[in-house]
Scaffold this motif. Structure first.
Motif, short mmCIF file in Angstrom:
data_model
loop_
_atom_site.label_atom_id
_atom_site.label_comp_id
_atom_site.label_asym_id
_atom_site.label_seq_id
_atom_site.Cartn_x
_atom_site.Cartn_y
_atom_site.Cartn_z
N VAL A 1 0.88 -1.20 -0.15
CA VAL A 1 0.06 0.04 -0.02
C VAL A 1 0.78 1.28 -0.11
CG1 VAL A 1 -1.79 1.31 1.42
CG2 VAL A 1 -1.68 -1.15 1.45
N LEU A 2 0.64 2.03 -0.89
CA LEU A 2 1.42 3.37 -1.05
C LEU A 2 0.43 4.67 -0.81
CD1 LEU A 2 3.43 3.05 -4.22
CD2 LEU A 2 4.16 2.75 -1.87
N VAL A 3 0.86 5.50 -0.31
CA VAL A 3 0.19 7.02 0.11
C VAL A 3 1.10 7.98 -0.63
CG1 VAL A 3 -0.89 8.28 1.75
CG2 VAL A 3 -0.86 6.11 2.12
N ARG A 4 0.18 8.74 -1.51
CA ARG A 4 0.87 10.02 -2.04
C ARG A 4 1.00 11.06 -1.21
NH1 ARG A 4 2.25 14.45 -4.38
NH2 ARG A 4 1.72 15.06 -6.45
N LEU A 5 2.10 11.69 -0.97
CA LEU A 5 2.22 12.81 -0.01
C LEU A 5 2.33 14.08 -0.68
CD1 LEU A 5 4.68 10.93 2.20
CD2 LEU A 5 2.20 10.92 2.57
N ASP A 6 1.91 15.00 0.27
CA ASP A 6 2.13 16.55 -0.18
C ASP A 6 3.62 16.71 0.41
OD1 ASP A 6 2.18 19.36 1.09
OD2 ASP A 6 0.70 19.50 -0.41
N PRO A 7 4.39 17.33 -0.62
CA PRO A 7 5.73 17.50 -0.35
C PRO A 7 6.15 18.26 1.09
CG PRO A 7 5.41 18.71 -2.16
CD PRO A 7 4.16 17.83 -1.89
N VAL A 8 5.18 19.48 1.36
CA VAL A 8 5.50 20.24 2.24
C VAL A 8 4.83 19.76 3.60
CG1 VAL A 8 4.79 22.50 3.05
CG2 VAL A 8 5.30 22.50 0.56
N THR A 9 3.55 19.31 3.59
CA THR A 9 2.85 18.90 5.01
C THR A 9 3.24 17.47 5.11
OG1 THR A 9 0.81 18.19 3.73
CG2 THR A 9 1.12 20.46 4.43
N LEU A 10 3.44 16.75 4.12
CA LEU A 10 3.70 15.38 4.15
C LEU A 10 2.45 14.53 4.57
CD1 LEU A 10 7.39 14.82 5.79
CD2 LEU A 10 6.36 14.66 3.43
N ARG A 11 1.16 15.04 4.39
CA ARG A 11 -0.06 14.56 4.67
C ARG A 11 -0.35 14.13 3.25
NH1 ARG A 11 -1.51 13.09 8.73
NH2 ARG A 11 -3.59 13.49 8.30
N PRO A 12 -1.34 13.00 3.35
CA PRO A 12 -1.94 12.51 1.72
C PRO A 12 -2.51 13.57 1.01
CG PRO A 12 -2.81 11.26 3.90
CD PRO A 12 -1.97 12.49 4.46
N ALA A 13 -1.84 13.25 -0.21
CA ALA A 13 -2.41 14.10 -1.22
C ALA A 13 -2.75 13.30 -2.58
CB ALA A 13 -1.22 15.15 -1.80
N PRO A 14 -3.78 13.73 -3.23
CA PRO A 14 -4.08 13.25 -4.50
C PRO A 14 -3.18 13.01 -5.43
CG PRO A 14 -5.29 15.41 -4.13
CD PRO A 14 -4.24 15.33 -3.39
#
Length: 154
Positions: free
Chosen positions: A123-136
């Motif tokens: 399972v992979l989760v795409r991350l926002d590069p600034v917040t490291l929170r899930p991103a689309p």
């Protein structure tokens, strides 16, 4: 007369990516070390994504786009030992493609795809590069992902 290599079986889904097991990938018993399977699967996915125009991480998370992701879960089951160096393959497909995550399936197999040595999922989760929170995932990435979805999951 030269012998022809056996034809790879037609895959009804996913892609078969060649990988090479080297002598130094084997453990003290002469078997492919268990930690090498996920590494080779990762390399196969990297090669496949590059074929579709998605590069890997090159030191800049902002520029990495969909490559800015993290592993949430890895499962692997070992079915038969790999006991010699040579060319093998990894059969890759997507089990699930969500908005910010995906699950892919894999088989570590013989070069022609007929013998399975290990199988699993990640399972992979795409991350926002600034917040490291899930991103689309981007739409181009999602379009390729839809092509790789297992037919039962479309």
């Amino acid at each position: 007369m030269t012998a022809e290599a056996p034809a790879a079986p037609a895959l009804s889904y996913g892609r078969l990516v060649p990988v090479t097991v080297h002598f130094d990938d084997l453990d003290a018993l002469g078997l492919l070390h268990n930690a090498r399977y996920p590494l080779m699967v990762e390399r196969a996915w990297g090669e496949l994504w590059r074929e579709y125009g998605f590069g890997g991480y090159e030191g800049d998370w902002e520029a990495a786009g969909d490559a800015c992701n993290a592993v949430r879960e890895l499962r692997i089951g070992y079915e038969a030992p790999v006991s010699r160096p040579g060319v093998y393959a990894v059969h890759l497909w997507l089990e699930r493609l969500g908005t910010t995550g995906l699950t892919y399936g894999f088989r570590f197999c013989s070069a022609d795809g007929t013998v399975t040595y290990a199988r699993g999922s990640r399972v992979l989760v795409r991350l926002d590069p600034v917040t490291l929170r899930p991103a689309p995932w981007s739409e181009p990435f999602r379009a390729v992902g839809r092509e790789l979805l297992h037919p039962d999951r479309r």
